[in-house]
Design an enzyme around this catalytic site. Structure first.
Site, PDB file in Angstrom:
ATOM      1  N   GLU A  96       0.836  -1.210   0.000  1.00  0.00           N
ATOM      2  CA  GLU A  96       0.000   0.000   0.000  1.00  0.00           C
ATOM      3  C   GLU A  96       0.869   1.257   0.000  1.00  0.00           C
ATOM      4  O   GLU A  96       0.541   2.252  -0.647  1.00  0.00           O
ATOM      5  CB  GLU A  96      -0.934   0.020   1.226  1.00  0.00           C
ATOM      6  CG  GLU A  96      -1.916  -1.147   1.310  1.00  0.00           C
ATOM      7  CD  GLU A  96      -3.043  -1.106   0.276  1.00  0.00           C
ATOM      8  OE1 GLU A  96      -3.046  -0.218  -0.590  1.00  0.00           O
ATOM      9  OE2 GLU A  96      -3.917  -1.994   0.341  1.00  0.00           O
ATOM     10  N   ARG A 118       0.569   3.735  -3.174  1.00  0.00           N
ATOM     11  CA  ARG A 118      -0.079   5.013  -2.872  1.00  0.00           C
ATOM     12  C   ARG A 118       0.934   6.128  -2.684  1.00  0.00           C
ATOM     13  O   ARG A 118       0.786   7.222  -3.233  1.00  0.00           O
ATOM     14  CB  ARG A 118      -0.957   4.884  -1.624  1.00  0.00           C
ATOM     15  CG  ARG A 118      -2.052   3.832  -1.811  1.00  0.00           C
ATOM     16  CD  ARG A 118      -2.969   3.736  -0.615  1.00  0.00           C
ATOM     17  NE  ARG A 118      -3.796   2.528  -0.708  1.00  0.00           N
ATOM     18  CZ  ARG A 118      -5.046   2.427  -0.289  1.00  0.00           C
ATOM     19  NH1 ARG A 118      -5.645   3.444   0.267  1.00  0.00           N
ATOM     20  NH2 ARG A 118      -5.717   1.299  -0.412  1.00  0.00           N
ATOM     21  N   ASP A 164      -4.676 -10.124  -7.901  1.00  0.00           N
ATOM     22  CA  ASP A 164      -4.899  -9.137  -8.968  1.00  0.00           C
ATOM     23  C   ASP A 164      -3.691  -8.407  -9.576  1.00  0.00           C
ATOM     24  O   ASP A 164      -3.277  -8.665 -10.708  1.00  0.00           O
ATOM     25  CB  ASP A 164      -5.963  -8.112  -8.526  1.00  0.00           C
ATOM     26  CG  ASP A 164      -5.734  -7.514  -7.125  1.00  0.00           C
ATOM     27  OD1 ASP A 164      -4.662  -7.720  -6.565  1.00  0.00           O
ATOM     28  OD2 ASP A 164      -6.646  -6.824  -6.624  1.00  0.00           O
ATOM     29  N   GLU A 188     -12.266  -0.445  -9.969  1.00  0.00           N
ATOM     30  CA  GLU A 188     -11.820  -1.356 -11.039  1.00  0.00           C
ATOM     31  C   GLU A 188     -12.684  -1.315 -12.289  1.00  0.00           C
ATOM     32  O   GLU A 188     -12.170  -1.375 -13.413  1.00  0.00           O
ATOM     33  CB  GLU A 188     -11.713  -2.790 -10.493  1.00  0.00           C
ATOM     34  CG  GLU A 188     -10.562  -2.995  -9.508  1.00  0.00           C
ATOM     35  CD  GLU A 188     -10.811  -2.395  -8.133  1.00  0.00           C
ATOM     36  OE1 GLU A 188     -11.986  -2.074  -7.818  1.00  0.00           O
ATOM     37  OE2 GLU A 188      -9.837  -2.214  -7.379  1.00  0.00           O
ATOM     38  N   THR A 223      -0.915   0.830 -10.222  1.00  0.00           N
ATOM     39  CA  THR A 223      -2.188   0.189  -9.865  1.00  0.00           C
ATOM     40  C   THR A 223      -3.080   1.095  -9.013  1.00  0.00           C
ATOM     41  O   THR A 223      -4.249   0.795  -8.790  1.00  0.00           O
ATOM     42  CB  THR A 223      -1.959  -1.174  -9.168  1.00  0.00           C
ATOM     43  OG1 THR A 223      -3.191  -1.876  -9.106  1.00  0.00           O
ATOM     44  CG2 THR A 223      -1.400  -1.000  -7.768  1.00  0.00           C
TER      45      THR A 223
HETATM   46  C1  DMJ Z   1      -6.390  -0.144  -5.066  1.00  0.00           C
HETATM   47  O1  DMJ Z   1      -5.648   0.148  -3.933  1.00  0.00           O
HETATM   48  C2  DMJ Z   1      -5.498  -0.736  -6.123  1.00  0.00           C
HETATM   49  O2  DMJ Z   1      -6.139  -0.663  -7.343  1.00  0.00           O
HETATM   50  C3  DMJ Z   1      -5.103  -2.157  -5.801  1.00  0.00           C
HETATM   51  O3  DMJ Z   1      -4.373  -2.761  -6.841  1.00  0.00           O
HETATM   52  C4  DMJ Z   1      -6.276  -3.023  -5.441  1.00  0.00           C
HETATM   53  N1  DMJ Z   1      -7.493  -2.315  -5.351  1.00  0.00           N
HETATM   54  C5  DMJ Z   1      -7.529  -1.054  -4.659  1.00  0.00           C
HETATM   55  C6  DMJ Z   1      -8.846  -0.351  -4.868  1.00  0.00           C
HETATM   56  O4  DMJ Z   1      -9.925  -1.184  -4.967  1.00  0.00           O
END
Ligand code: DMJ
Length: 404
Positions: free
Chosen positions: A18, A22, A149, A282, A366
């Site tokens: 995270e 982020r 994912d 998503e 992501t």
């Molecule tokens: C986000 O923090 C990112 O997209 C992560 O890869 C998984 N999903 C969350 C949001 O749903």
């Protein structure tokens, strides 16, 4: 505020994943967009604090680290193992950091993790969600939803970030293998024939799909052009089918907002499993890619409908909140940071000209932070020249992984 107040020297156990997607991603993106060095310095500061997490026997990182002390570990509930998505979703940020600072150490750490995962990579490219950081062996459920994912997403995006050159071809190869695996998990509902991605535990498929897995249509669309004509068409059409399913995750509820996951039962198409919606991005992310790549305005219409549902059900005076139940329209009391970073950003981009953050110049991490694709020949301080890979990827003789 970033220059004067932001201080990462905190005795705090942070999630490596995270914090990377982020914070490191956000700072690097702001650096790329503004050119202001303070953001690069801060990105480096926090990345340096995360780096000891990769000091494991296999190179697969521990998933939690104390930012001030540097001691790393895995969460207790995994039985000491690392999580796939948490361990394979730092490549974009750390490679970008090496490119921008000229220091190869960030790239080396995150690529070593991929090399380790590739050593035990299964023939169908589907890696279970728990990975032993000592030897890289993996076990548990296979999923394109929670905990799996973005590992698959970054295989594709590291290839794009690397200008699709031979040095990053091993990423593309791994991704294509995994996409064959993804196709093997596709089933269709009855009576309406919605395509969905099953989960798999050992040999057993479960007819369940997380909303989180709705990033997959966008990923497939983004990766489709790297195939030959016939395969590209098939992959794009699968992406479109899956996006239709994900849009129906939203349309099938009372609020027109998706639940956290869906179950598929013969004769009944889809039904909400876990009832909450925490403002996840998503599906709109996939709509954004599909609109950019096909030009089909239907995706804008779907995105607009989802946006209206957020406005209607989640907007409060001070911002937005999630729902505890998408059919009962019950609000929670939280606005996740990814609502601004991703959900609203992808919606904004869905209604902006394609020249805003063009996909041939930028790659989104992501968390939807755009990172500039750096021409590998122009890498700042020549990362090509400076970076001497220390690890080989199976028997490949060439490429970034191969030691040339
Ligand atoms: C986000 O923090 C990112 O997209 C992560 O890869 C998984 N999903 C969350 C949001 O749903």
């Amino acid at each position: 505020w970033v220059a004067n107040t932001l201080d990462f020297n905190k005795t705090y156990d942070a999630s490596v994943f995270e914090t990377t997607i982020r914070v490191v991603g956000g700072l690097l993106s702001t650096y790329d967009l503004s050119g202001d060095n303070i953001f690069l310095e801060k990105a480096r500061d926090i990345a340096d604090r995360l780096l000891p997490a990769w000091d494991t026997p296999s190179g697969i990182p521990y998933n939690i680290i104390n930012l001030a002390r540097g001691n790393a570990h895995n969460p207790g509930w995994t039985g000491g193992d690392s999580i796939l998505a948490d361990s394979g979703t730092e490549q974009l940020e750390f490679i970008a950091l090496s490119q921008r600072t000229g220091d190869p150490k960030y790239q080396e750490k995150v690529e070593k993790a991929i090399v380790a995962l590739n050593k035990t990579f299964p023939a169908d490219g589907l890696v279970p969600i728990y990975v032993n950081p000592n030897d890289g062996t993996a076990y548990g459920t296979i999923t394109f939803g929670a905990m799996g994912d973005s590992f698959y997403e970054y295989l594709l995006k590291a290839w794009i970030q690397g200008n699709k050159t031979s040095s990053v071809k091993p990423y593309r190869d791994m991704w294509e293998t995994s996409m064959k695996g993804l196709v093997s998990l596709i089933r269709r509902s009855s009576p309406s024939s919605f395509a969905y991605i099953c989960e798999k535990t050992r040999e057993t498929l479960t007819d369940k799909m997380d909303e989180l897995a709705c990033f997959a249509p966008g990923m497939l669309a983004l990766g489709s052009s790297g195939y030959g004509k016939v395969e590209a068409k098939k992959i794009l059409s699968l992406a479109e089918e899956l996006a239709w399913t994900c849009y129906n995750f939203y349309q099938s509820t009372h609020t027109k907002l998706a639940g956290e996951n869906y179950l598929f039962n013969p004769g009944r198409d889809m039904s909400v499993g876990t009832t909450w919606n925490i403002l996840r991005p998503e599906t709109v992310e996939s709509l954004f890619y599909l609109w950019r790549l096909t030009g089909n305005v239907t995706y804008q219409e779907w995105g607009w409908n989802i946006f209206q549902a957020f406005e209607k059900n989640c907007r409060i005076e001070s911002g937005y909140v999630g729902l505890t139940d998408v059919n009962l329209a019950l609000k929670d009391n939280k606005m996740q940071t990814f609502f601004l970073a991703e959900t609203l950003k992808y919606l904004y981009l869905l209604f902006s000209p394609p020249t805003v953050i063009p996909l041939d110049e930028w790659v989104f991490n992501t968390e939807a932070h755009p990172l500039r694709i750096v021409n590998r020949n122009d890498d700042i301080a020549g990362s090509e020249r400076q970076h001497k890979p220390t690890v080989g990827l199976q028997s490949r003789k060439t490429g970034r992984f191969g030691g040339n």
